[in-house]
Design a protein around this motif. Structure first.
Motif, PDB file in Angstrom:
ATOM      1  N   THR A 130       0.819  -1.221   0.000  1.00 52.19           N
ATOM      2  CA  THR A 130       0.000   0.000   0.000  1.00 52.19           C
ATOM      3  C   THR A 130       0.856   1.277   0.000  1.00 52.19           C
ATOM      4  O   THR A 130       1.885   1.345   0.657  1.00 52.19           O
ATOM      5  N   SER A 136      -6.455  -0.147  -2.845  1.00 49.90           N
ATOM      6  CA  SER A 136      -7.095  -1.276  -3.533  1.00 49.90           C
ATOM      7  C   SER A 136      -6.512  -1.482  -4.930  1.00 49.90           C
ATOM      8  O   SER A 136      -6.358  -2.615  -5.394  1.00 49.90           O
ATOM      9  N   TYR A 162       0.635   2.330   5.876  1.00 48.20           N
ATOM     10  CA  TYR A 162      -0.198   1.286   6.500  1.00 48.20           C
ATOM     11  C   TYR A 162       0.502  -0.073   6.468  1.00 48.20           C
ATOM     12  O   TYR A 162      -0.114  -1.085   6.120  1.00 48.20           O
ATOM     13  N   THR A 370     -10.278  -4.911   0.683  1.00 44.53           N
ATOM     14  CA  THR A 370     -11.539  -4.523   1.325  1.00 44.53           C
ATOM     15  C   THR A 370     -12.676  -5.478   0.944  1.00 44.53           C
ATOM     16  O   THR A 370     -12.544  -6.288   0.008  1.00 44.53           O
TER      17      THR A 370
HETATM   18  C1  LIG Z   1      -4.496  -1.746  10.262  1.00 44.63           C
HETATM   19  C2  LIG Z   1      -4.040  -1.854   8.834  1.00 44.63           C
HETATM   20  C3  LIG Z   1      -2.951  -2.683   8.536  1.00 44.63           C
HETATM   21  C4  LIG Z   1      -2.499  -2.783   7.211  1.00 44.63           C
HETATM   22  N1  LIG Z   1      -1.384  -3.538   6.922  1.00 44.63           N
HETATM   23  C5  LIG Z   1      -0.885  -3.515   5.653  1.00 44.63           C
HETATM   24  C6  LIG Z   1       0.354  -4.173   5.339  1.00 44.63           C
HETATM   25  O1  LIG Z   1       0.967  -4.823   6.194  1.00 44.63           O
HETATM   26  N2  LIG Z   1       0.861  -4.057   4.089  1.00 44.63           N
HETATM   27  C7  LIG Z   1       0.215  -3.354   3.113  1.00 44.63           C
HETATM   28  O2  LIG Z   1       0.729  -3.270   2.003  1.00 44.63           O
HETATM   29  N3  LIG Z   1      -0.966  -2.730   3.367  1.00 44.63           N
HETATM   30  C8  LIG Z   1      -1.521  -2.789   4.607  1.00 44.63           C
HETATM   31  N4  LIG Z   1      -2.691  -2.147   4.888  1.00 44.63           N
HETATM   32  C9  LIG Z   1      -3.374  -1.412   3.834  1.00 44.63           C
HETATM   33  C10 LIG Z   1      -4.662  -2.077   3.370  1.00 44.63           C
HETATM   34  O3  LIG Z   1      -4.377  -3.202   2.614  1.00 44.63           O
HETATM   35  C11 LIG Z   1      -5.425  -0.991   2.596  1.00 44.63           C
HETATM   36  O4  LIG Z   1      -5.885  -0.055   3.565  1.00 44.63           O
HETATM   37  C12 LIG Z   1      -6.584  -1.563   1.799  1.00 44.63           C
HETATM   38  O5  LIG Z   1      -6.113  -2.362   0.749  1.00 44.63           O
HETATM   39  C13 LIG Z   1      -7.473  -0.434   1.226  1.00 44.63           C
HETATM   40  O6  LIG Z   1      -6.699   0.534   0.606  1.00 44.63           O
HETATM   41  P1  LIG Z   1      -6.921   2.075   0.994  1.00 44.63           P
HETATM   42  O7  LIG Z   1      -6.909   2.198   2.451  1.00 44.63           O
HETATM   43  O8  LIG Z   1      -5.923   2.862   0.225  1.00 44.63           O
HETATM   44  O9  LIG Z   1      -8.375   2.410   0.519  1.00 44.63           O
HETATM   45  P2  LIG Z   1      -8.850   2.741  -0.994  1.00 44.63           P
HETATM   46  O10 LIG Z   1      -8.297   1.765  -1.951  1.00 44.63           O
HETATM   47  O11 LIG Z   1      -8.620   4.177  -1.255  1.00 44.63           O
HETATM   48  O12 LIG Z   1     -10.401   2.484  -0.866  1.00 44.63           O
HETATM   49  C14 LIG Z   1     -11.263   3.316  -0.082  1.00 44.63           C
HETATM   50  C15 LIG Z   1     -12.658   2.716  -0.125  1.00 44.63           C
HETATM   51  O13 LIG Z   1     -13.133   2.736  -1.469  1.00 44.63           O
HETATM   52  C16 LIG Z   1     -13.452   1.419  -1.894  1.00 44.63           C
HETATM   53  N5  LIG Z   1     -13.104   1.325  -3.305  1.00 44.63           N
HETATM   54  C17 LIG Z   1     -11.898   1.549  -3.870  1.00 44.63           C
HETATM   55  N6  LIG Z   1     -11.987   1.399  -5.200  1.00 44.63           N
HETATM   56  C18 LIG Z   1     -13.266   1.071  -5.473  1.00 44.63           C
HETATM   57  C19 LIG Z   1     -14.007   0.791  -6.665  1.00 44.63           C
HETATM   58  N7  LIG Z   1     -13.399   0.798  -7.855  1.00 44.63           N
HETATM   59  N8  LIG Z   1     -15.312   0.498  -6.575  1.00 44.63           N
HETATM   60  C20 LIG Z   1     -15.922   0.464  -5.360  1.00 44.63           C
HETATM   61  N9  LIG Z   1     -15.304   0.738  -4.211  1.00 44.63           N
HETATM   62  C21 LIG Z   1     -13.994   1.029  -4.266  1.00 44.63           C
HETATM   63  C22 LIG Z   1     -12.657   0.496  -1.023  1.00 44.63           C
HETATM   64  O14 LIG Z   1     -13.218  -0.793  -0.960  1.00 44.63           O
HETATM   65  C23 LIG Z   1     -12.709   1.246   0.304  1.00 44.63           C
HETATM   66  O15 LIG Z   1     -13.917   0.986   0.935  1.00 44.63           O
HETATM   67  C24 LIG Z   1      -3.177  -2.061   6.195  1.00 44.63           C
HETATM   68  C25 LIG Z   1      -4.275  -1.259   6.515  1.00 44.63           C
HETATM   69  C26 LIG Z   1      -4.704  -1.149   7.803  1.00 44.63           C
HETATM   70  C27 LIG Z   1      -5.869  -0.261   8.114  1.00 44.63           C
END
Ligand SMILES: Cc1cc2nc3c(=O)[nH]c(=O)nc-3n(C[C@H](O)[C@H](O)[C@H](O)COP(=O)(O)OP(=O)(O)OC[C@H]3O[C@@H](n4cnc5c(N)ncnc54)[C@H](O)[C@@H]3O)c2cc1C
Length: 390
Positions: A130, A136, A162, A370
């Protein structure tokens, strides 16, 4: 009996690991939650490693009692650990996500250096996917990995956020673009050019560490490549399959923990002259939790049993995504309803763990892909004649 897909050996293992975690993790759970004690987390990781439990996923390395160890047992371990403390479980689940590509795609030398200590519990691993502009949509990542032929080294530039176990992990699996696709490399904590700008404060999962990792002309030797240059996406997909099945176990552990609190309260708390559980509005909630937990268990262990029977890659994507989706949504449902059933007691630390489970559960539908991404992966398989997009 809920664990329909498990056999006697699996059940005996569950009893054994439950005892182990009651001895090692349960007495330290308050230290982890209330004082965010990394020492407590480290102690239990070491104990799990010393007992051989971190090798369950890797039958060729496992030397314990189980005849057929595998993802099913790693998931049982995750479920039982999450039942006691989900924050702790995230540390080992992340370390295993790091171990998985090292085991499958690293050279012998790299495996000796990085994989062995993780599986023995003496080192911690992390996964860097990330980024600030990419969550995502991992294919759109901005981190660049280039090969410097003159020095026979990979050079990494990028910013990851993250990242679970950031700054406390000894090795990081870093995904970045190489021009011909995505590539994965292993980066040790002491590599030149890696830094850890900050850690985050989350609403739940207290005691586990999640933060940022920055790579500024960070260099690692040529043999730190995992698999082939440009082959990182395939490695990542395999890793996510296994991680999502394990997250099914995490969700189940949190859901069961909440359910046990809710059922105990519904039978002992009196309201309007009767136990709360006598009231239809309450027993309906209990029944809703119960069938969701059973469904989560069946769907989660279907995915792990498929993996243990050899399914992987595309063949497991839908089932692994479904395990993650159903069990983590169930964890949120159960934690939320448990708070409701407990009333004021559900909101206070003074009357138990319901409020902690509610805060902890919230991360489950976001980490590891997600719920929306999981639905996309499921529907993508169910609608083969059209190209659905996120
Ligand atoms: C506690 C914690 C630990 C983590 N640990 C790791 C780790 O060890 N390594 C790592 O690499 N990452 C890690 N992550 C990151 C995690 O994998 C991401 O937070 C997750 O993949 C979502 O990405 P984002 O937060 O950027 O949200 P976004 O991708 O910006 O998405 C935001 C929202 O929009 C939705 N969304 C996005 N695109 C679409 C679409 N096209 N259509 C419909 N809905 C959509 C998503 O489902 C979500 O609800 C961690 C996150 C947390 C909170």
């Amino acid at each position: 009996m809920r664990d329909f897909l498990l056999d006697d050996a699996d059940r005996a293992f569950r009893a054994e690991v439950r005892d182990f975690l009651q001895r090692e993790l349960a007495p330290r759970a308050a230290d982890i939650e209330d004082r965010q004690s990394w020492d407590a987390v480290r102690h239990v990781v070491r104990a799990l490693g010393a007992a051989g439990y971190l090798k369950l996923m890797f039958p060729d390395l496992y030397k314990g009692k189980l005849e057929h160890p595998g993802l099913t047992h790693a998931t049982i371990l995750s479920e039982e650990a999450s039942y006691i403390n989900y924050a702790f479980e995230t540390t080992i689940a992340t370390a295993l996500s790091c171990a998985y590509p090292l085991h499958r795609h690293a050279s012998e030398r790299l495996r000796d250096t990085y994989l062995t200590p993780i599986l023995e519990g003496t080192a911690i691993g992390a996964i860097c996917v990330t980024e600030p502009n990419v969550g995502s949509d991992s294919a759109g990542m901005e981190t660049r990995i280039e090969f410097d032929e003159a020095r026979d080294e990979w050079v990494i530039n990028g910013f990851k956020r993250y990242i679970s176990n950031a700054s406390v992990a000894d090795v990081y699996i870093v995904y970045g673009l190489t021009g011909d696709g995505m590539t994965a490399v292993a980066v040790p904590k002491n590599a030149k050019g890696i830094s850890f700008p900050r850690n985050y404060t989350f609403m739940g999962r207290r005691g586990c560490i999640v933060g940022e990792v920055k790579f500024e002309n960070c260099r690692v030797p040529a043999d730190h490549l995992l698999g082939d240059k440009g082959g990182g996406f395939r490695i990542m997909r395999g890793m996510f399959n296994f991680e999502r099945a394990i997250l099914g176990g995490s969700g189940l552990g949190v859901a069961r923990s909440a359910f046990d609190i809710a059922t105990a309260h519904a039978q002992t708390r009196k309201s309007f002259g009767q136990a709360l559980g006598c009231k239809q509005l309450i027993w309906d909630k209990i029944a809703q939790m119960s069938w969701r937990i059973d469904a989560s268990e069946l769907i989660t262990y279907r995915a792990t049993k498929m993996y243990d029977a050899g399914a992987d890659g595309k063949a497991l994507m839908k089932e692994a995504a479904m395990a993650k989706l159903v069990a983590t949504e169930t964890a949120n449902y159960c934690a939320d309803e448990t708070v409701q059933i407990l009333g004021g007691d559900g909101l206070t630390k003074e009357y138990g763990r319901a409020e902690q489970l509610y805060r902890d559960a919230r991360a489950l539908t976001i980490v590891g892909g997600t719920s929306e991404v999981a639905k996309y992966l499921i529907a993508g398989r169910d609608l083969p004649d059209i190209r659905i997009t996120l």
